[in-house]
Design a protein around this motif. Sequence first.
Motif, PDB file in Angstrom:
ATOM      1  N   UNK A 174       1.033  -2.996   4.073  1.00  0.00           N
ATOM      2  CA  UNK A 174       1.200  -2.046   2.938  1.00  0.00           C
ATOM      3  C   UNK A 174       0.601  -2.886   1.603  1.00  0.00           C
ATOM      4  N   UNK A 175       0.499  -1.809   0.737  1.00  0.00           N
ATOM      5  CA  UNK A 175      -0.029  -2.164  -0.595  1.00  0.00           C
ATOM      6  C   UNK A 175       0.874  -2.219  -1.449  1.00  0.00           C
ATOM      7  N   UNK A 176       2.085  -2.741  -1.210  1.00  0.00           N
ATOM      8  CA  UNK A 176       3.168  -2.904  -2.395  1.00  0.00           C
ATOM      9  C   UNK A 176       3.080  -4.238  -2.879  1.00  0.00           C
ATOM     10  N   UNK A 177       4.305  -4.723  -3.580  1.00  0.00           N
ATOM     11  CA  UNK A 177       4.186  -5.943  -4.492  1.00  0.00           C
ATOM     12  C   UNK A 177       4.089  -7.049  -3.767  1.00  0.00           C
ATOM     13  N   UNK A 178       4.052  -7.219  -2.630  1.00  0.00           N
ATOM     14  CA  UNK A 178       4.085  -8.594  -1.741  1.00  0.00           C
ATOM     15  C   UNK A 178       5.242  -9.548  -1.954  1.00  0.00           C
ATOM     16  N   UNK A 179       4.777 -10.689  -1.582  1.00  0.00           N
ATOM     17  CA  UNK A 179       5.876 -11.774  -1.590  1.00  0.00           C
ATOM     18  C   UNK A 179       5.308 -13.018  -2.360  1.00  0.00           C
TER      19      UNK A 179
ATOM     20  N   UNK B 219       0.744 -11.309  -0.472  1.00  0.00           N
ATOM     21  CA  UNK B 219      -0.068 -11.693  -1.713  1.00  0.00           C
ATOM     22  C   UNK B 219       0.266 -10.529  -2.847  1.00  0.00           C
ATOM     23  N   UNK B 220      -0.210 -10.744  -4.042  1.00  0.00           N
ATOM     24  CA  UNK B 220      -0.016  -9.692  -4.983  1.00  0.00           C
ATOM     25  C   UNK B 220      -0.388  -8.447  -4.445  1.00  0.00           C
ATOM     26  N   UNK B 221      -1.505  -8.262  -3.481  1.00  0.00           N
ATOM     27  CA  UNK B 221      -1.990  -7.062  -2.983  1.00  0.00           C
ATOM     28  C   UNK B 221      -1.424  -6.325  -2.097  1.00  0.00           C
ATOM     29  N   UNK B 222      -0.279  -6.748  -1.521  1.00  0.00           N
ATOM     30  CA  UNK B 222       0.394  -6.534  -0.647  1.00  0.00           C
ATOM     31  C   UNK B 222       0.794  -7.031   0.631  1.00  0.00           C
ATOM     32  N   UNK B 223       1.458  -6.831   1.884  1.00  0.00           N
ATOM     33  CA  UNK B 223       1.901  -7.468   2.871  1.00  0.00           C
ATOM     34  C   UNK B 223       1.368  -7.203   4.150  1.00  0.00           C
ATOM     35  N   UNK B 224       1.042  -7.914   5.157  1.00  0.00           N
ATOM     36  CA  UNK B 224       0.714  -7.624   6.489  1.00  0.00           C
ATOM     37  C   UNK B 224       1.339  -8.426   7.437  1.00  0.00           C
ATOM     38  N   UNK B 225       2.055  -7.500   8.543  1.00  0.00           N
ATOM     39  CA  UNK B 225       2.814  -7.977   9.584  1.00  0.00           C
ATOM     40  C   UNK B 225       1.950  -7.876  10.989  1.00  0.00           C
ATOM     41  N   UNK B 226       1.784  -8.985  11.531  1.00  0.00           N
ATOM     42  CA  UNK B 226       1.007  -8.799  13.013  1.00  0.00           C
ATOM     43  C   UNK B 226       1.847  -9.426  14.098  1.00  0.00           C
TER      44      UNK B 226
END
Length: 489
Positions: free
Chosen positions: A407-412, A462-469
């Motif tokens: 996602x291109x959300x706020x990230x963690x 990160x600031x650009x979003x989160x990726x879960x694999x």
Amino acid sequence: MAKVRTEKSIIGKIDGMSRKLVLMLVIPIFISLVLMLGYAIRYHSSIARMETIASLKTEVAEGIPGSVWDVVSGRDTIVGSRVYQRIHSVYDTIDDVTGKTDEENRLSLIVAYRTMQTLENYVDQIRDNIEEQIPVVQNEAVLSEIRDVAKLVDSMLNEYIAQEIASTARMSISLRAMIIITAIAEAVVVIVALIMQKRSMNETAVFVKQPIDRLEEVTAMLAEGTLDARLTDTDVTELRNLTIQVNTMADRLEAMMEKSLQDGRNLRKAELRTLQAQINPHFLYNTLDAIVWKAEAGDKDEVIQLTSALSDFFRISLSSGADWIPISQERKHIEGYLKIQQTRYRDIMNYEIDIPEDIGQFYILKLLLQPLVENALYHGIKIKRGGGTIRVSGRVEEGFLVFSVKDTGCGMTAEQLKDLNERMKKGQPSVSAGSGGFGLVNVNLRIRLYYNQSEGLQIESGPGGTEVRFRVPCRTREEIELRDESVSG
């Protein structure tokens, strides 16, 4: 008169010692198995009660108020709506479960039962109003009270389920303590056995020293946990029976330990299935509200699409109780979920699904992707100004299925990511707010448990979003059926 000296042969001494060893080892194991069986029966009964109460929730929260609404609106009659039969069915079920429930957890069910009596009184009032041709406005006011009472009964049922879950957690703690005590007792028994074996060795002749040394070596390995250690056949007649008995004992211990581990895995799977079965009611309510809004607006196509997506979502969620479904169905499941959510968050959410059709015939553990997509929406896109995009992809790499939800959300933050990884490492299921009752920690645990892998989810944020694999083996329908047959056998 001289006393007759009774002599014992070597085989007699060792045979007597081996019988004592077997008895000492079997009694603690037998006691622990009886206790574990008792815990298993209590746990199964608790799960059955929770499932029974959970089955009432839809009837109480929606079925009964819906039937009353049909009567108030003139679309049905009191008799035709069978509202009293529904209420009495709920009565009977609550009363039956109350009788099977421990004293400490009965209060919520007793309150729910009495509250259902209040609900029935309101239904009596509506019936009397209809017979006396009282204006519909008054019945609508009573209907509002019925809905409020139904919500109260629903909350009481939820409270009962929470109490039962807490009780099963306490049972799990007691079971763990019992296993530790049993392990300590077994260790003491093994130590005593080794002492007895040492004394016996000192009494034997030189020609039996080598097989006895081997006996000591193997029993020590068994005590340390190497349950596949076995004694080779010996030429010493007196030790042959003992060799057979020790190997039999090791076989039984190995089988019992494997059964204990399998029971532990099945217990964790049952806990996860219980969490998985808790469908978030807010998602259903919001979707039904959206369908109503679209219908009132005359948007027939949107109503059809939303209803079809919701039907696909729940049909695949249930899957007739199956744990494994084709990837094509899992793709359809998340696509239905995203279509529904896009109706609510059209201005802030976009999505892309890149799962090729040629991998759709492979089977996957169901509900792995949807919780990840839900997490991306609620913890990434929704709380970011301006929204963003969710991308779901899947591919085959060297015999493995590799999936990604980005996602291109706020990230963690780094601290949040570290805390999440720590919780996943511990493997403790959690019901987290906003994750539909089945969040990243639970998905990670399911992957490790069902696929027997040491690694589950991999997360980058990160600031650009989160990726879960995650990465799991490719499995066909035939492989799944063969695996299930081997487990059940």
